[in-house]
Design a protein around this motif. Structure first.
Motif, PDB file in Angstrom:
ATOM      1  N   ASP A  23       0.802  -1.216   0.000  1.00  0.00           N
ATOM      2  CA  ASP A  23       0.000   0.000   0.000  1.00  0.00           C
ATOM      3  C   ASP A  23       0.841   1.276   0.000  1.00  0.00           C
ATOM      4  N   SER A  24       2.107   1.166  -0.374  1.00  0.00           N
ATOM      5  CA  SER A  24       2.949   2.360  -0.415  1.00  0.00           C
ATOM      6  C   SER A  24       3.256   2.754  -1.860  1.00  0.00           C
ATOM      7  N   MET A  25       3.520   4.020  -2.046  1.00  0.00           N
ATOM      8  CA  MET A  25       3.791   4.545  -3.389  1.00  0.00           C
ATOM      9  C   MET A  25       5.014   3.914  -4.037  1.00  0.00           C
ATOM     10  N   ASP A  26       5.946   3.402  -3.233  1.00  0.00           N
ATOM     11  CA  ASP A  26       7.112   2.752  -3.825  1.00  0.00           C
ATOM     12  C   ASP A  26       7.059   1.237  -3.683  1.00  0.00           C
ATOM     13  N   GLY A  27       5.890   0.711  -3.345  1.00  0.00           N
ATOM     14  CA  GLY A  27       5.709  -0.734  -3.249  1.00  0.00           C
ATOM     15  C   GLY A  27       5.486  -1.348  -4.623  1.00  0.00           C
ATOM     16  N   PRO A  28       5.532  -2.660  -4.694  1.00  0.00           N
ATOM     17  CA  PRO A  28       5.433  -3.333  -5.993  1.00  0.00           C
ATOM     18  C   PRO A  28       4.078  -3.202  -6.684  1.00  0.00           C
ATOM     19  N   VAL A  29       3.009  -3.023  -5.936  1.00  0.00           N
ATOM     20  CA  VAL A  29       1.689  -2.895  -6.571  1.00  0.00           C
ATOM     21  C   VAL A  29       1.611  -1.581  -7.345  1.00  0.00           C
ATOM     22  N   VAL A  30       2.002  -0.494  -6.716  1.00  0.00           N
ATOM     23  CA  VAL A  30       1.971   0.806  -7.395  1.00  0.00           C
ATOM     24  C   VAL A  30       2.980   0.836  -8.535  1.00  0.00           C
ATOM     25  N   GLN A  31       4.143   0.224  -8.346  1.00  0.00           N
ATOM     26  CA  GLN A  31       5.125   0.189  -9.437  1.00  0.00           C
ATOM     27  C   GLN A  31       4.542  -0.514 -10.664  1.00  0.00           C
ATOM     28  N   ASP A  32       3.867  -1.642 -10.440  1.00  0.00           N
ATOM     29  CA  ASP A  32       3.223  -2.336 -11.564  1.00  0.00           C
ATOM     30  C   ASP A  32       2.081  -1.507 -12.142  1.00  0.00           C
ATOM     31  N   ALA A  33       1.347  -0.810 -11.295  1.00  0.00           N
ATOM     32  CA  ALA A  33       0.249   0.043 -11.771  1.00  0.00           C
ATOM     33  C   ALA A  33       0.773   1.186 -12.631  1.00  0.00           C
ATOM     34  N   GLN A  34       1.866   1.787 -12.217  1.00  0.00           N
ATOM     35  CA  GLN A  34       2.466   2.867 -13.009  1.00  0.00           C
ATOM     36  C   GLN A  34       2.908   2.343 -14.381  1.00  0.00           C
TER      37      GLN A  34
END
Length: 186
Positions: A23-34
């Motif tokens: 749930d962090s901006m530099d976590g893997p979920v957001v990285q994949d979303a970007q």
């Protein structure tokens, strides 16, 4: 101090969602979303959700793509909407709540090291650091409990000090054992 933080983080993984990093901006979920948004391809994020939740994510992705081209502000809001929707759905599939998107840099050191191990293909530095941190935590708590045990029968107050140290020592050992036996989860 770093070792103690690592041990606390490692043992806390067993019982606490506080150490989640998806749930962090530099976590893997957001990285994949970007990456998905830049490529205009939802595929990289679908691994983070169950098949049952895929339609919701595809819909949020499509809405985000429609809006994000309007203005810079629209892009910022749309991207954040998609990140939050994706993380909320991902966390729900694990039985965890979503408490908001965390800023970059909020990933715990042990989790960052675990991610780095996966990136490098080398778990040895992480395994050594965690083993050392847990060993240090056990030794530190043992020393205090052992010292307090020597005078535990001298007075009620000293007995209570021993019990407090005993509880810290045995609970730490118990959590380490549970972590080793059961693994960690959100």
């Amino acid at each position: 101090m770093r070792r103690l933080l690592m041990a606390t983080a490692a043992l806390g993984l067993l019982a606490s969602p506080a150490f989640a990093h998806c749930d962090s901006m530099d976590g893997p979920v957001v990285q994949d979303a970007q990456r998905a948004l830049e490529a205009q391809d939802v595929t990289p994020v679908l691994k983070w959700v169950t098949a049952e939740d895929e339609d919701e994510i595809r819909s949020a992705f499509d809405m985000t793509l429609e809006v994000r081209e309007e203005t810079d502000a629209a892009k910022t809001v749309a991207d954040r909407y998609f990140f939050e929707t994706l993380i909320r759905v991902h966390r729900a599939s694990e039985g965890a709540g979503f408490t908001g998107l965390k800023p970059a840099g909020s990933v715990e050191p042990a989790i960052a090291a675990a991610d780095q191990a996966l990136e490098d293909g080398n778990v040895e530095p992480l395994a050594e650091e965690l083993a050392s941190a847990i060993r240090h935590g056990v030794e530190e708590r043992f020393a205090v409990a052992y010292e307090k045990r020597q005078t535990a029968e001298d007075s009620v107050e000293q007995g209570r000090e021993y019990v407090e140290a005993y509880v810290q020592f045995t609970h730490f050992a118990e959590q380490a054992d549970h972590l080793a036996d059961a693994g960690a989860s959100h």
